[in-house]
Design an enzyme around this catalytic site. Structure first.
Site, PDB file in Angstrom:
ATOM      1  N   HIS A 185      76.066-131.971 -86.172  1.00 38.93           N
ATOM      2  CA  HIS A 185      74.761-131.997 -86.350  1.00 38.93           C
ATOM      3  C   HIS A 185      74.093-133.382 -86.619  1.00 38.93           C
ATOM      4  CE1 HIS A 185      71.263-129.944 -88.686  1.00 38.93           C
ATOM      5  NE2 HIS A 185      71.643-128.822 -87.896  1.00 38.93           N
ATOM      6  N   HIS A 285      70.215-123.730 -76.836  1.00 37.96           N
ATOM      7  CA  HIS A 285      69.901-123.889 -78.265  1.00 37.96           C
ATOM      8  C   HIS A 285      68.883-122.836 -78.649  1.00 37.96           C
ATOM      9  CE1 HIS A 285      68.291-125.663 -81.921  1.00 37.96           C
ATOM     10  NE2 HIS A 285      69.286-125.862 -82.208  1.00 37.96           N
TER      11      HIS A 285
END
Length: 382
Positions: A185, A285
């Site tokens: 992340h 994504h």
């Protein structure tokens, strides 16, 4: 046919939907949003509407070019996400007008379905073994989770051991053949990313995602030297020009453009083709809504290098509404055996429940990501 109106809807839990109308009654839907900046993207869409109203919706490539190049300042999350949703909606209109799915207009599908993965846990991994088992029991063959909590630029072995322990527990829980994606992340900087990549190597991960932030991509080569695990990156890159140095540097094995952030179907189709030329895999994504997922599947259908698709059904962000709530043909996403089918309906293949969209938009949202801090009080990447 002419474009007559663009209307946006802030839809819970954290999405923005766009409806483009035409004078022949055909409408298209897109999903232009930056999570946490939905109102800003909404304003950008409204600015672009000035150019689009009165134009032929079929001229998608020209509209994309003008909306990208026509402003002196270009690119970035807000601009490209607004353009992405417009692009999705224009493809939806064209497919509906011609009675064809978008993938047929892109050359025709080369796969009937694509593997999908599901998120487990939340922002801070907890009870992940139980959650992972539940997801696998629902038929998923691949999962993804956040690999660590906040981490200083140089942190302790305790933090590393905690992250490794979490992954070890999951691997033991799901067995050797379930794909595990570990998302750093962007929370980790190069000094610790090298350590984590090496320590996680024995668990035979499907990929490590964003081991460092995209702006620190030059560090990926060194990180790759510490691990045989494929490296994935790209949700915070917004155009083929952003991806160009990534491909040229040989930094990644898997790219993850977001169809609602990186210029939509038109641009992501080109990014996927660039990746194929560099022997890089595609895994779009998509922690967003149904329109974004439908758009992703159109590109997956025609991209040889696509191998897996992120999807948000049941994700921890979707507390108030989930992706099926906003569509009438709720069986369009055919989940089975760890795969999802490619939609075959005209346009994007989904039928938006407009009345429900309008109802939920009355509540809207002001979703923001959390702000984290390290024990010393300094800001921590979320």
């Amino acid at each position: 046919m002419k474009i007559t109106k663009l209307t946006t809807y802030l839809a819970p839990p954290r999405w923005l939907f766009l409806k483009i109308e035409t004078d022949e009654g055909i409408v298209g839907w897109g999903e232009p949003v930056v999570e946490g900046r939905a109102l800003t993207v909404q304003a950008a869409v409204n600015e672009m509407a000035d150019y689009l109203v009165g134009k032929d919706p079929f001229l998608i490539e020209d509209h994309w070019t003008v909306l990208y190049r026509g402003g002196f300042y270009r690119g970035g999350a807000i601009h490209m996400s607004a353009l992405a949703g417009i692009d999705q909606a224009l493809w939806d209109i064209k497919g509906k007008a011609l009675g064809q799915p978008v993938h047929a207009l892109l050359g025709g599908q080369l796969r009937n379905r694509i593997k999908v993965y599901s998120w487990i846990g939340g922002d801070r991994p907890a009870d992940v073994a139980t959650n992972a088992k539940e997801v696998v029991a629902r038929g998923f063959k691949a999962i993804k989770l956040n690999g660590c909590e906040e981490m200083q630029i140089v942190d302790t072995n305790e933090k590393v051991e905690k992250a490794v322990e979490t992954i070890a527990i999951i691997r033991e829980a799901v067995g050797p053949h379930i794909g595990i994606g570990v998302d750093f992340h962007g929370r980790v900087h190069k000094p610790m990313a090298k350590v984590l990549a090496k320590e996680l190597d024995p668990y035979k991960l499907m990929f490590i995602e964003e081991p460092v932030l995209s702006e620190n991509a030059e560090a990926l080569r060194e990180i790759a030297n510490h691990s045989s695990t494929p490296i994935a990156l790209g949700e915070r890159l917004y155009s083929r020009w952003d991806y160009k140095p990534i491909f040229e540097g040989g930094y990644v094995d898997i790219i993850q453009p977001d169809l609602s952030h990186a210029g939509g179907i038109t641009e992501c189709r080109k990014i996927a083709a660039m990746a194929e030329a560099y022997d890089v895999a595609l895994a779009p994504h998509c922690p967003l809504g149904p329109i974004a997922l439908a758009a992703c599947l159109q590109v997956d259908a025609v991209s040889y290098n696509a191998f897996i698709q992120e999807q948000s059904l049941g994700i921890h962000y979707n507390e108030t509404n989930d992706i099926l709530d906003y569509i009438s043909n709720k069986d369009v996403f055919e989940y089975a055996d760890g795969f999802v089918g490619i939609p075959q309906g005209p346009g994007l293949g989904i039928e938006i429940d407009e009345a429900y969209v309008i109802e939920r938009a009355r509540e809207g949202h002001r979703w923001r990501n959390p702000i984290w801090r390290h024990p010393d009080g300094s800001f921590a990447e979320w």
